[in-house]
Design a protein around this motif. Structure first.
Motif, PDB file in Angstrom:
ATOM      1  N   GLY A 105       0.804  -1.201   0.000  1.00  0.00           N
ATOM      2  CA  GLY A 105       0.000   0.000   0.000  1.00  0.00           C
ATOM      3  C   GLY A 105       0.835   1.247   0.000  1.00  0.00           C
ATOM      4  O   GLY A 105       2.060   1.203  -0.035  1.00  0.00           O
ATOM      5  N   ASP A 107       0.435   5.310   1.813  1.00  0.00           N
ATOM      6  CA  ASP A 107      -0.313   6.241   2.647  1.00  0.00           C
ATOM      7  C   ASP A 107      -0.472   7.555   1.903  1.00  0.00           C
ATOM      8  O   ASP A 107       0.002   7.718   0.796  1.00  0.00           O
ATOM      9  CB  ASP A 107       0.417   6.475   3.968  1.00  0.00           C
ATOM     10  CG  ASP A 107       0.388   5.237   4.863  1.00  0.00           C
ATOM     11  OD1 ASP A 107      -0.615   4.500   4.813  1.00  0.00           O
ATOM     12  OD2 ASP A 107       1.373   5.010   5.592  1.00  0.00           O
ATOM     13  N   ARG A 113      -4.454   7.006  -1.197  1.00  0.00           N
ATOM     14  CA  ARG A 113      -4.292   5.902  -0.253  1.00  0.00           C
ATOM     15  C   ARG A 113      -4.735   4.580  -0.893  1.00  0.00           C
ATOM     16  O   ARG A 113      -5.785   4.493  -1.506  1.00  0.00           O
ATOM     17  CB  ARG A 113      -5.105   6.174   1.010  1.00  0.00           C
ATOM     18  CG  ARG A 113      -4.709   5.304   2.180  1.00  0.00           C
ATOM     19  CD  ARG A 113      -5.358   5.747   3.476  1.00  0.00           C
ATOM     20  NE  ARG A 113      -5.095   7.158   3.741  1.00  0.00           N
ATOM     21  CZ  ARG A 113      -6.018   8.033   4.123  1.00  0.00           C
ATOM     22  NH1 ARG A 113      -7.258   7.657   4.297  1.00  0.00           N
ATOM     23  NH2 ARG A 113      -5.699   9.286   4.322  1.00  0.00           N
ATOM     24  N   ASP A 115      -4.588   0.159  -0.224  1.00  0.00           N
ATOM     25  CA  ASP A 115      -4.322  -0.991   0.647  1.00  0.00           C
ATOM     26  C   ASP A 115      -4.677  -2.242  -0.145  1.00  0.00           C
ATOM     27  O   ASP A 115      -5.804  -2.364  -0.635  1.00  0.00           O
ATOM     28  CB  ASP A 115      -5.170  -0.876   1.918  1.00  0.00           C
ATOM     29  CG  ASP A 115      -4.883  -1.954   2.938  1.00  0.00           C
ATOM     30  OD1 ASP A 115      -3.914  -2.723   2.771  1.00  0.00           O
ATOM     31  OD2 ASP A 115      -5.646  -2.043   3.917  1.00  0.00           O
TER      32      ASP A 115
END
Length: 175
Positions: A105, A107, A113, A115
Motif C-alpha cells: 500500500g 499512505d 491511499r 491498501d
C-alpha cells in the motif's frame, strides 16, 4: 475428481468487500509447481518476464528471494513504489500448494491511499499439469478508479504476469 485449493483470505480483504478485486488463473502442462515457484519468488526475475513492475527494493535488507515476513517495495500500475510485506509463504510440496501473499500500500490523502492483498497459489495437478492462481483485493480511491475502467487494468496486468511467469518457467523467450 480433483478438488482445487483456494486462496486463504484475511477478513479485511475478503473478495467482493473491497473497491477492486481481480482473479486470474492458468493451468498448463509440462511445468511443476516447484519450478514455477522459483520464478515467482525470486524478484530479480520479475522484470525479465513482466513489464508492469519496476524499482524492486528491500529497505530492511534481504531479498531478492521472497520469504515469510519479508518487507519489500515495488512500483506497478503507475503508482509510486508500494510498501509491501509478505504475510503468507509456503513452498509447494507433494500434495501441498505453494502459497504466497503480500499486503502492499501507500499512505497519503484519500485520493492516493491504497491498501492491497495480492495472493498466489501454485499447485501441481494430475497428468503433469500445474495451476497458477493469482487474486488481489484493493481498498481505496485509486482502486475504485481502476475498477471503473473497462477492461480493468488489473485483470489484464495480472494476466500478463501469469503469461510471463509461464513463459519464463518453461524457458520460452518473451514474445
Amino acid at each position: 475428481m480433483t478438488t482445487q485449493n483456494a486462496i486463504n483470505w484475511p477478513e479485511k480483504y475478503l473478495p467482493g468487500t473491497g473497491d477492486n478485486f481481480v482473479s486470474n488463473e492458468v493451468i498448463v502442462q509440462g511445468l511443476t509447481a516447484a519450478h514455477v515457484w522459483q520464478y515467482l519468488t525470486d524478484t530479480s526475475t520479475w522484470e525479465s518476464y513482466y513489464d508492469n513492475v519496476a524499482d524492486i527494493s528491500f529497505p530492511q535488507g534481504g531479498g531478492p528471494v521472497l520469504k515469510d515476513d519479508l518487507a519489500f517495495s515495488f512500483g506497478t500500475f503507475g503508482f509510486p513504489p508500494l510498501d509491501a510485506h509478505v504475510v503468507e509463504f509456503e513452498s509447494p510440496a507433494e500434495g501441498v500448494p505453494g502459497r504466497l501473499s503480500w499486503v502492499a500500500g501507500q499512505d497519503g490523502p484519500p485520493a492516493r491511499r491504497l491498501d492491497v492483498l495480492h495472493a498466489w497459489l501454485v499447485e501441481d495437478l494430475p497428468d503433469g499439469r500445474v495451476r497458477i492462481l493469482t487474486q488481489e483485493t484493493q481498498i481505496g480511491e485509486p482502486a475504485a478508479e481502476l475498477a471503473k475502467q473497462v477492461p480493468n487494468p488489473m485483470l489484464n496486468g495480472h494476466q500478463a504476469w501469469l503469461d510471463g511467469l509461464v513463459r519464463a518457467s518453461s524457458g520460452r523467450a518473451r514474445v
